[in-house]
Enzyme design. Structure first.
Site, short mmCIF file in Angstrom:
data_model
loop_
_atom_site.label_atom_id
_atom_site.label_comp_id
_atom_site.label_asym_id
_atom_site.label_seq_id
_atom_site.Cartn_x
_atom_site.Cartn_y
_atom_site.Cartn_z
N ARG A 101 0.81 -1.23 0.00
CA ARG A 101 0.00 0.00 0.00
C ARG A 101 0.83 1.27 0.00
O ARG A 101 0.42 2.30 -0.51
CB ARG A 101 -0.87 0.02 1.26
CG ARG A 101 -1.97 -1.00 1.23
CD ARG A 101 -2.58 -1.05 2.60
NE ARG A 101 -3.78 -1.85 2.60
CZ ARG A 101 -4.22 -2.52 3.64
NH1 ARG A 101 -3.56 -2.47 4.79
NH2 ARG A 101 -5.32 -3.23 3.57
N GLU A 108 -3.76 -0.48 -3.37
CA GLU A 108 -4.69 -0.69 -2.25
C GLU A 108 -5.43 -1.98 -2.55
O GLU A 108 -6.01 -2.13 -3.62
CB GLU A 108 -5.69 0.48 -2.17
CG GLU A 108 -5.14 1.75 -1.55
CD GLU A 108 -4.83 1.61 -0.06
OE1 GLU A 108 -5.40 0.71 0.59
OE2 GLU A 108 -4.00 2.38 0.44
N PHE A 109 -5.41 -2.92 -1.62
CA PHE A 109 -5.94 -4.25 -1.92
C PHE A 109 -7.42 -4.24 -2.30
O PHE A 109 -7.90 -5.14 -2.97
CB PHE A 109 -5.68 -5.20 -0.76
CG PHE A 109 -4.21 -5.50 -0.56
CD1 PHE A 109 -3.40 -5.80 -1.65
CD2 PHE A 109 -3.65 -5.46 0.70
CE1 PHE A 109 -2.05 -6.05 -1.49
CE2 PHE A 109 -2.29 -5.72 0.87
CZ PHE A 109 -1.49 -6.02 -0.22
N LYS A 157 0.47 -19.84 6.22
CA LYS A 157 -0.43 -20.32 7.26
C LYS A 157 -0.96 -19.13 8.05
O LYS A 157 -0.33 -18.09 8.02
CB LYS A 157 0.31 -21.28 8.19
CG LYS A 157 1.38 -20.60 9.06
CD LYS A 157 2.05 -21.60 9.94
CE LYS A 157 3.23 -21.02 10.66
NZ LYS A 157 3.00 -20.11 11.73
N GLU A 211 10.65 -23.11 21.44
CA GLU A 211 11.23 -21.81 21.08
C GLU A 211 11.52 -21.05 22.37
O GLU A 211 10.71 -21.11 23.31
CB GLU A 211 10.26 -21.00 20.24
CG GLU A 211 10.06 -21.56 18.86
CD GLU A 211 9.09 -20.72 18.05
OE1 GLU A 211 9.55 -19.99 17.17
OE2 GLU A 211 7.90 -20.77 18.34
N ASP A 252 -0.76 -21.91 15.62
CA ASP A 252 0.44 -21.33 15.02
C ASP A 252 1.49 -22.40 14.69
O ASP A 252 2.20 -22.27 13.70
CB ASP A 252 1.04 -20.32 16.01
CG ASP A 252 2.11 -19.46 15.37
OD1 ASP A 252 1.97 -19.16 14.17
OD2 ASP A 252 3.09 -19.10 16.05
N HIS A 259 3.19 -27.10 11.33
CA HIS A 259 4.56 -27.64 11.38
C HIS A 259 4.59 -29.04 12.01
O HIS A 259 5.16 -29.98 11.47
CB HIS A 259 5.47 -26.76 12.23
CG HIS A 259 5.53 -25.33 11.82
ND1 HIS A 259 5.40 -24.93 10.52
CD2 HIS A 259 5.73 -24.20 12.55
CE1 HIS A 259 5.51 -23.61 10.47
NE2 HIS A 259 5.71 -23.15 11.68
#
Lengths: 536, 364
Positions: free
Chosen positions: A86, A128-129, A195, A263, A282, A287
């Site tokens: 944008r 602009e989408f 994802k 993590e 997530d 994964h």
């Protein structure tokens, strides 16, 4: 553990829709006489359009990946990358920003002349989408590039945008003829989406139904960067090109499988995103389930994308949903409190920016799963993933059954089972643990590791996951991308767990201090069956 | 000063070297055996650089045999060292066993090499010997090898070299390669990418005149600068199924005539000068078609890795595209050959074509 089916959604993809999941052979209409196996399949000329090019991913991962692909001769000679976002920006500004991002984030040290050669392939387009006309102009812009740079109308669109924009953008791309119907030999148009694919089982099905109005399954590339990692790709090679292991890869010899995605970082300023997601959506839905399906799948009939993905999806279909009555026993969640990472204090999840002070979102999850098929029936699969754990480590541990203790292991505590460990990150590699005698007159047994590290054997220039995946999407090879039925079957297992958690506030025992391996109650999963989490 | 040992003490000497590293994070590793045979001449340093380049990427046991042809004294001297990549952060060490030999002692070479090969690992043999001479010692080592890589630079005639390699290939199922052929891998890769486009490929198929410029600047180590360009034009001709008609030329400029389904094709090898790149490397490829289409692939003068690609027709001219060739690092071609399993069909096709050329030597 009884595994009754108590989650049988009454709506799913029809047979026709599932049939569409099979990839059609893509694009090549002519034979390149210079092609030789040592060079791999050469990519066709194309334009890669990154929508959402002002986001972090573009500068940190995508553009450095493209740079290294070019450096190593893996991009088409006629190749252009167009960043679309944008913000108003000149092409010179975009090139300069990307050059400094490459310098910061590339796995190889770029030299000036390489950077210059690469930056000439970069263009920028402001859009602009929601702006209808802008897509028409984008189409004209790309056609102009085709004419000048010989990119032959081939397109790969990388949607590096919030998932809520997937559908509106794809609809616009289709409406304005930026995405074409798949025809053998004609220019190709493919879409890479990040994802998460949906939010739960229902939304994933709804998203797929909507997407299939604009794209065929063979045009959709659901990217999961874990699948681009060398050790993950090596799982198939390890399993199916070494005959010594395959005979042991079943419930007769394997005691349990553990997959850990740990993590030490927190949510890194992504509070708003994480509040809508949580750790399970997530990490585990994509994964971790991908790793599980690769480690447990049957040998594919060949190495085509569909043959491999057919076998992966069978594993996910064989995974038993956890009965509602067992959810508290076999699914554990957690959320980090204040604690210490590398000796430094870190704040609690609820104190992170843009996070609700009473948030119920999980930053840790552990599950006990089971695959009900001939190979794996009775083998528990323990999976866990979390934020703010003591270290960053992703690994798959296959623990074999203990040998009878009549000879060397009269003290069963010392009877250490053999293990094969796939380290996905860091120090990518494979190690095998076996027992050996300590030199001396007494028969004292000591487990030792035989260790293989990619970096030690093959040097440190292991390609980044995004390099492999972008390269494959340009080639039209979808093997390392998740097919819709993989994604939906993964949601089938996890949606009941997420629904169960959604309706219950976090309990005190579900909190863990940052810097430990999750809440103590997670230990109960393996402990209750006489096992332990393998230390990572 | 080098400490020479008796061949029977090689294992002991290696263990002593290894003990020096114990307690550190050093790892002694070998993925394969690399046997290098070279004469004690200008090429010796070059082969040593190759060995170092290979272990930078792949740890291996190196057995280096250096033969002195000038020495009047006959000897077999042995010493052991460990080799590590220059990068200090890398804690890998590789064994290196050196044999210096002259006179009749050369016949003992196969007997000292065999027991020092790591069992069960492949053996790659880099031969600095001219295969046309059919030296029995070299042949015996070759028989131990999984793959033998020759150096056409040492051959006096490229045509004879091609005939000998074909003979080896046809008679003994030998897995063979040539460093000069391997060095063309980046340009072959460039072709794979550039002509993965029907329009450009059509233009190339319809070529009537092709000009390939190579770096003619020779050094003591590399004087046969036309070999790479000769291989390359032969590769193009075999891939496009052109029929060989004739060749003619001077010492530096060679001209090959072929016939294709579109008519006669002439390929000319033109000497050029470019100090930044090693001798014999390709500098430019240019094709003119019967329909006045033009393709130009040219090495940048500012950046030897960068190739600009131009394609123009009488009605349209594309903006130039760029392609980066791999950086030239010592040992890279050898690594390429090591990991090229089997003798490539395209290499055999090229050897067959070259063996048809006039016996007038291309090398000299």
């Amino acid at each position: 553990m009884s595994m009754a089916h108590n989650f049988e959604p009454d709506h799913s993809l029809s047979k026709e829709e599932l049939d569409k999941c099979s990839s059609k052979p893509g694009g090549d209409a002519f034979e390149n006489p210079f092609h030789e196996p040592e060079y791999g399949k050469p990519p066709e000329p194309c334009i890669l359009v990154i929508l959402g090019a002002s986001g972090d991913l573009t500068g940190k991962k995508l553009v450095p990946a493209l740079f290294n692909l070019m450096r190593e001769g893996n991009l088409p000679t006629n190749f252009i990358c167009v960043g679309v976002a944008r913000r108003p920006k000149t092409v010179e500004e975009f090139r300069s920003e990307m050059s400094s991002q490459i310098t910061k984030h590339s796995r190889t040290t770029p030299d000036e002349s390489d950077l210059f050669a690469f930056s000439e392939k970069l263009f920028y387009y402001q859009l602009e989408f929601q702006d209808d006309d802008a897509y028409n102009n984008l189409n004209l812009f790309l056609k102009d590039l085709d004419k000048n740079y010989g990119t032959r109308g081939n397109r790969v669109f990388y949607l590096s945008v919030q998932p809520t924009y997937f559908l509106p953008i794809i609809k616009q791309l289709k409406t304005h003829s930026l995405i074409y119907d798949e025809t053998h030999g004609a220019p190709f148009s493919r879409v890479i989406i990040e994802k998460p694919f949906g939010h739960d089982y229902d939304s994933a099905i709804a998203l797929q139904k909507n997407l299939s109005n604009f794209l065929s399954e063979s045009q959709i590339y659901r990217i999961d960067h874990y699948l681009g990692k060398e050790t993950v790709q090596n799982l198939l090679v390890f399993r199916f090109s070494n005959s010594i292991f395959e005979g042991l890869w079943n419930n007769r010899y394997v005691d349990n499988i553990q997959i850990t995605v740990a993590e030490n970082i927190g949510i890194e300023g992504r509070g708003a995103f994480y509040e809508g997601q949580g750790l399970t959506r997530d990490v585990i839905q994509n994964h971790l389930m991908q790793l599980l399906s690769l480690v447990a799948m049957e040998p594919p009939i060949n190495l085509t994308p569909d043959a491999i993905r057919n076998e992966k999806v069978k594993v996910l279909q064989s995974l038993q949903t956890i009965p509602l009555s067992d959810l508290d026993r076999f699914a554990v969640r957690g959320q980090y409190k204040e604690g210490y990472i590398d000796g430094d204090p870190v704040s609690a999840y609820r104190n992170e920016q843009n996070v609700d002070a009473n948030s119920n979102v999980e930053t840790f999850a552990a599950l006990r799963l089971q695959i009900e098929n001939w190979r794996w029936a009775g083998v528990p699969i323990y999976v866990r993933a979390g934020k703010r754990l003591p270290k960053r480590s992703t690994e798959i541990a296959i623990s074999f059954k203990k040998p009878p203790s009549i000879l060397f292991h009269k003290n069963d505590r010392l009877n250490i089972p053999n293990q094969i460990i796939f380290r996905i990150q860091p120090n990518d590699g494979i190690s095998i643990k076996f027992n050996t005698k300590i030199p001396g007159s007494a028969a004292i047994i000591q487990p030792v590791n035989m260790d293989f590290q990619y970096a030690s054997y093959f040097g440190k220039e292991v390609p980044e996951a995004y390099e492999r995946l972008i390269h494959d999407s340009i080639l039209g090879d979808s093997t390392l991308f998740a097919r819709v039925d993989e994604s939906i079957n993964s949601w089938r297992i996890l949606t009941p767990v997420l629904d169960h958690w959604k309706n219950r506030p976090l309990q005190p025992e579900e909190f863990y201090p940052a810097g430990v391996f999750g809440p103590k109650i997670a230990d109960h999963l393996p402990n209750s069956e006489g096992r332990k989490w393998k230390p990572v | 000063m080098t400490a020479y040992i008796h061949p029977k003490n090689i294992e002991k000497a290696r263990d002593a070297l290894w003990k020096e590293h114990q307690g550190s994070s050093a790892v002694r590793a070998s993925l394969f055996n690399l046997v290098i045979y070279t004469k004690n001449n200008e090429r010796q340093d070059y082969f040593q650089k190759i060995a170092k380049g290979v272990i930078k990427k792949f740890p291996c046991r190196i057995i280096m045999i250096t033969e002195s042809e000038e020495s009047k004294e006959a000897y077999l001297k042995t010493f052991v060292s460990d080799l590590r990549p220059d990068d200090n952060s890398n804690s890998l060490f590789c064994d290196m066993i050196n044999f210096e030999v002259s006179g009749d002692y050369r016949n003992r070479i196969p007997f000292v090499v065999t027991p020092n090969l790591l069992a069960d690992l492949p053996v790659y043999f880099l031969s600095g010997d001219d295969p046309c001479k059919k030296d029995p010692v070299s042949i015996e080592i070759k028989d131990l090898a999984t793959r033998t890589v020759y150096d056409s630079e040492v051959s006096e005639s490229m045509v004879d070299f091609a005939k000998t390699l074909l003979e080896l290939y046809n008679n003994g199922c030998y897995d063979i390669g040539d460093l000069n052929w391997a060095r063309l891998a980046p340009w072959r890769g460039l072709f794979v990418h550039t002509f993965n486009d029907p329009e450009k490929l059509k233009c190339l198929r319809e070529s009537k005149d092709i000009r390939i410029t190579y770096n003619v600047t020779a050094t003591k180590q590399f004087c046969h600068t036309k070999i790479g360009a000769t291989y390359f034009q032969a590769w193009i001709a075999t891939k496009l199924k052109w029929n060989y008609e004739s060749m003619l030329g001077t010492k530096e400029e060679l001209c090959f005539k072929y016939s294709s389904s579109y008519g006669p094709v002439t390929i000319t090898l033109i000497p050029g000068k470019y100090d930044q790149v090693p001798p014999g490397r390709l500098l430019k490829f240019e094709s003119f078609s019967s329909k006045n289409e033009h393709i130009l692939l040219e090495k940048s003068r500012q950046n030897p890795q960068k190739i600009s690609i131009h394609h123009a027709t009488p009605t349209h001219c594309e903006m130039p595209a760029y392609y980066l060739l791999d950086k030239e690092i010592a040992g890279k071609s050898m690594i390429h050959e090591i990991y090229s399993q089997g003798t490539r069909g395209s290499f055999v096709d090229v050897l067959k074509l070259i063996s048809k050329y006039n016996s007038g030597s291309i090398c000299s």
